[in-house]
Structure formats: structure tokens, C-alpha cells
Motif scaffolding. Sequence first.
Motif, mmCIF file in Angstrom:
data_model
loop_
_atom_site.group_PDB
_atom_site.id
_atom_site.type_symbol
_atom_site.label_atom_id
_atom_site.label_comp_id
_atom_site.label_asym_id
_atom_site.label_seq_id
_atom_site.Cartn_x
_atom_site.Cartn_y
_atom_site.Cartn_z
ATOM 1 N N VAL A 135 1.898 0.169 -12.020
ATOM 2 C CA VAL A 135 0.860 -0.771 -11.594
ATOM 3 C C VAL A 135 0.938 -0.902 -10.082
ATOM 4 C CG1 VAL A 135 0.007 -3.141 -11.710
ATOM 5 C CG2 VAL A 135 0.891 -2.032 -13.776
ATOM 6 N N ILE A 136 -0.175 -0.616 -9.412
ATOM 7 C CA ILE A 136 -0.249 -0.702 -7.954
ATOM 8 C C ILE A 136 -1.239 -1.796 -7.614
ATOM 9 C CG2 ILE A 136 -0.808 0.535 -5.828
ATOM 10 C CD1 ILE A 136 -0.050 3.123 -7.399
ATOM 11 N N ALA A 137 -0.753 -2.875 -7.012
ATOM 12 C CA ALA A 137 -1.588 -4.047 -6.750
ATOM 13 C C ALA A 137 -2.475 -3.861 -5.527
ATOM 14 C CB ALA A 137 -0.715 -5.281 -6.571
ATOM 15 N N THR A 138 -2.234 -2.780 -4.764
ATOM 16 C CA THR A 138 -3.020 -2.543 -3.555
ATOM 17 C C THR A 138 -3.736 -1.195 -3.669
ATOM 18 O OG1 THR A 138 -1.020 -1.669 -2.504
ATOM 19 C CG2 THR A 138 -1.540 -3.986 -2.119
ATOM 20 N N SER A 139 -3.651 -0.367 -2.642
ATOM 21 C CA SER A 139 -4.370 0.913 -2.626
ATOM 22 C C SER A 139 -3.416 2.084 -2.447
ATOM 23 C CB SER A 139 -5.415 0.922 -1.503
ATOM 24 O OG SER A 139 -6.419 -0.039 -1.735
ATOM 25 N N VAL A 140 -3.920 3.272 -2.776
ATOM 26 C CA VAL A 140 -3.192 4.526 -2.589
ATOM 27 C C VAL A 140 -3.919 5.321 -1.512
ATOM 28 C CG1 VAL A 140 -2.370 6.643 -3.672
ATOM 29 C CG2 VAL A 140 -2.469 4.527 -5.000
ATOM 30 N N SER A 141 -3.213 5.687 -0.446
ATOM 31 C CA SER A 141 -3.837 6.378 0.682
ATOM 32 C C SER A 141 -3.992 7.869 0.413
ATOM 33 C CB SER A 141 -2.991 6.189 1.950
ATOM 34 O OG SER A 141 -2.879 4.830 2.295
ATOM 35 N N GLU A 142 -4.887 8.493 1.157
ATOM 36 C CA GLU A 142 -5.042 9.943 1.095
ATOM 37 C C GLU A 142 -3.739 10.593 1.534
ATOM 38 O OE1 GLU A 142 -8.064 13.428 2.757
ATOM 39 O OE2 GLU A 142 -8.410 11.321 3.239
ATOM 40 N N GLY A 143 -3.319 11.638 0.798
ATOM 41 C CA GLY A 143 -2.060 12.300 1.107
ATOM 42 C C GLY A 143 -0.870 11.733 0.373
ATOM 43 N N ALA A 144 -1.074 10.642 -0.385
ATOM 44 C CA ALA A 144 -0.005 10.065 -1.199
ATOM 45 C C ALA A 144 -0.103 10.604 -2.628
ATOM 46 C CB ALA A 144 -0.090 8.547 -1.199
ATOM 47 N N GLU A 145 0.957 10.410 -3.392
ATOM 48 C CA GLU A 145 0.984 10.878 -4.781
ATOM 49 C C GLU A 145 1.641 9.820 -5.650
ATOM 50 O OE1 GLU A 145 1.666 15.178 -6.373
ATOM 51 O OE2 GLU A 145 3.630 14.238 -6.228
ATOM 52 N N VAL A 146 0.975 9.450 -6.740
ATOM 53 C CA VAL A 146 1.539 8.485 -7.685
ATOM 54 C C VAL A 146 1.604 9.124 -9.061
ATOM 55 C CG1 VAL A 146 0.849 6.446 -6.390
ATOM 56 C CG2 VAL A 146 -0.757 7.427 -8.013
ATOM 57 N N PRO A 205 0.830 -1.215 0.000
ATOM 58 C CA PRO A 205 0.000 0.000 0.000
ATOM 59 C C PRO A 205 0.860 1.258 0.000
ATOM 60 C CG PRO A 205 -0.791 -1.576 1.629
ATOM 61 C CD PRO A 205 0.521 -2.105 1.145
ATOM 62 N N ILE A 206 0.397 2.287 -0.719
ATOM 63 C CA ILE A 206 1.094 3.570 -0.769
ATOM 64 C C ILE A 206 0.560 4.424 0.380
ATOM 65 C CG2 ILE A 206 1.769 5.515 -2.211
ATOM 66 C CD1 ILE A 206 2.502 2.764 -3.340
ATOM 67 N N ARG A 207 1.417 4.731 1.336
ATOM 68 C CA ARG A 207 0.990 5.444 2.532
ATOM 69 C C ARG A 207 0.961 6.954 2.310
ATOM 70 N NH1 ARG A 207 4.870 1.931 4.253
ATOM 71 N NH2 ARG A 207 6.325 3.649 4.625
ATOM 72 N N SER A 208 0.250 7.655 3.180
ATOM 73 C CA SER A 208 0.188 9.114 3.137
ATOM 74 C C SER A 208 1.590 9.707 3.219
ATOM 75 C CB SER A 208 -0.664 9.628 4.301
ATOM 76 O OG SER A 208 -0.702 11.034 4.310
ATOM 77 N N GLY A 209 1.871 10.677 2.349
ATOM 78 C CA GLY A 209 3.186 11.318 2.313
ATOM 79 C C GLY A 209 4.159 10.676 1.354
ATOM 80 N N GLN A 210 3.852 9.478 0.859
ATOM 81 C CA GLN A 210 4.739 8.817 -0.103
ATOM 82 C C GLN A 210 4.489 9.349 -1.518
ATOM 83 O OE1 GLN A 210 4.009 4.486 0.880
ATOM 84 N NE2 GLN A 210 6.228 4.424 0.626
ATOM 85 N N GLN A 211 5.541 9.336 -2.320
ATOM 86 C CA GLN A 211 5.433 9.678 -3.745
ATOM 87 C C GLN A 211 6.105 8.567 -4.542
ATOM 88 O OE1 GLN A 211 7.988 12.602 -5.903
ATOM 89 N NE2 GLN A 211 6.087 13.786 -6.066
ATOM 90 N N ILE A 212 5.373 7.996 -5.476
ATOM 91 C CA ILE A 212 5.885 6.932 -6.331
ATOM 92 C C ILE A 212 5.837 7.404 -7.772
ATOM 93 C CG2 ILE A 212 5.601 4.536 -7.071
ATOM 94 C CD1 ILE A 212 6.327 4.761 -4.154
ATOM 95 N N TYR A 213 6.956 7.262 -8.491
ATOM 96 C CA TYR A 213 7.039 7.744 -9.881
ATOM 97 C C TYR A 213 7.567 6.631 -10.777
ATOM 98 C CZ TYR A 213 8.489 10.730 -13.842
ATOM 99 O OH TYR A 213 8.658 11.299 -15.076
ATOM 100 N N ALA A 214 6.832 6.317 -11.836
ATOM 101 C CA ALA A 214 7.299 5.378 -12.858
ATOM 102 C C ALA A 214 7.818 6.195 -14.038
ATOM 103 C CB ALA A 214 6.162 4.450 -13.285
ATOM 104 N N ARG A 215 9.115 6.403 -14.068
ATOM 105 C CA ARG A 215 9.718 7.231 -15.118
ATOM 106 C C ARG A 215 9.802 6.447 -16.431
ATOM 107 N NH1 ARG A 215 12.820 11.691 -14.755
ATOM 108 N NH2 ARG A 215 13.086 11.409 -12.505
ATOM 109 N N GLY A 216 9.226 7.001 -17.478
ATOM 110 C CA GLY A 216 9.348 6.409 -18.800
ATOM 111 C C GLY A 216 8.454 5.214 -19.060
ATOM 112 N N GLY A 217 7.563 4.869 -18.129
ATOM 113 C CA GLY A 217 6.720 3.690 -18.322
ATOM 114 C C GLY A 217 5.440 3.762 -17.527
#
Length: 251
Positions: free
Chosen positions: A166-177, A151-163
Amino acid sequence: MAQTKTTADSGVVFKGRMMTLTVLEIREADCDRIATLVDEQLARAPGFFTRLPVLLSLPEEVPDLKRVAEIMMAADLVLVGVLDPSDTVAQAAREAGLGVITSPARSASASEPERKPAEAPAEPRQSKSNASTPAEPEVSPRSPTRLITKPIRSGQQIYARGGDLVIATSVSEGAEVLADGHIHVYGALRGRALAGASGDSEARIYCKRFEPDLVAIAGCYKVADAMDEGVRSKPVQVRLDNDNLLIELQE
């Protein structure tokens, strides 16, 4: 013997850091009208854009950029500069003390060498074996898909550069993908999701449970208050159609 300072000992150190910049597209030259429209947009999501770094996309008819900078400051937005300006707009930006930013896609196209007209080649002889076989189109290289299984927690930022991302779980409020390609979320999507981060208008966002604060594709965004309640908590796809961000229910 002269001593050489290491980077750690230096009083000035350049460090790379990725940040999301929002593009504010201005289609007016009247600064009073610009101020009114900015206030109306910010009123739809109070506090959401506070201290948000923005780049301006400007029309050829350039407004008073010093006044625009004052409008941004009054709105508590951080004006970074202007994006992909024409020569006229770039000159006006420099005179106003604003930065001039070129997007990666524009930089790539500008750096391509001009192709010289090809001389007429000798007529090739085609064998019967390949006479009816069409040439395969060139496929541009694409980075591997980035897969996130936690799970992507609040405050986390995940970036897929150039592609794609895919997130197999959930993205929390306050997170950024973010992804330069598509974003797939197989759980709840909250927080912020930005696909086509490098300008790919064909990118899409897919999720099983749609509950975000903001979604964007190639810089075009919608905040929660501007979204139809009928799509909340439903499986959707988000796509771009002529600068209109469409949120469509999925079966």
C-alpha cells in the motif's frame, strides 16, 4: 596457529540481491518467426527492454535454443535461463548451456510429500452440539501488508514479500514497486508496478492516477504504448483474466 580469513577478506563473496526477472513466453518452434516476433514486441517500446534479464517459458516442441540465445543477444536481452521446464525442455536447455530455474510456487508443490492413502477410520460419533457446524476452512498464513507513506522516487525499488503493498502517496517515473499480493497506490502510479510477483494470478493493481511505463501481474505485462489512452491519468484496476491483462476504469 592457522589463520582463518573473514568473509570481508575473501576474494569471492556471495551476496544476496533481489532483481526482477521478466518471463518471455515463447509459443513458436520456428526460430525465424521467434526473431520476428521479438523484434515486433521490442519496437513497441524502443529502449525500454535494453539489457533486460529474461527467463524463457517454452513449449513442449523445443526450438533450437542455441539459436534462441543468439536472438536474445541480438535483441540486447540478457538470457538467464528457462523457467519451470518439462524434462525434455530442461535437457535441451542444459545441452544449450542455459540455466534451469524453478519458480517458488513450483518448488513448494514439488517438495510436498506424497500423501499415502488413508486407512478407513472408525466411524466417528458426532455430538448434537457440533453436528450441524461446518468445519472452518484452513487459512494460509499471509505476511502483513507493507505500508509506504513517503513518495517513491526515481531509481527506488520497493518490494512487499509475501503480502500486499500500500502506497499512500505516488510512484515516480523510473521507480519500481513489487508485491507478491496486491498493489494499492493512492496517488499517481508512474514507473513500473508488478503485482503477484511470485505467480499469484489473482493479484491486482489499484491506483488513483494511472500513468505507468509498465504494469504486470504474475509475469503478464503491458507497456505504456500498448495501453488504451482512455485509461491514462484515470483511477483504474489492473487484473488478469486467462493470461489477458485487463485495465479497467474505476468509478
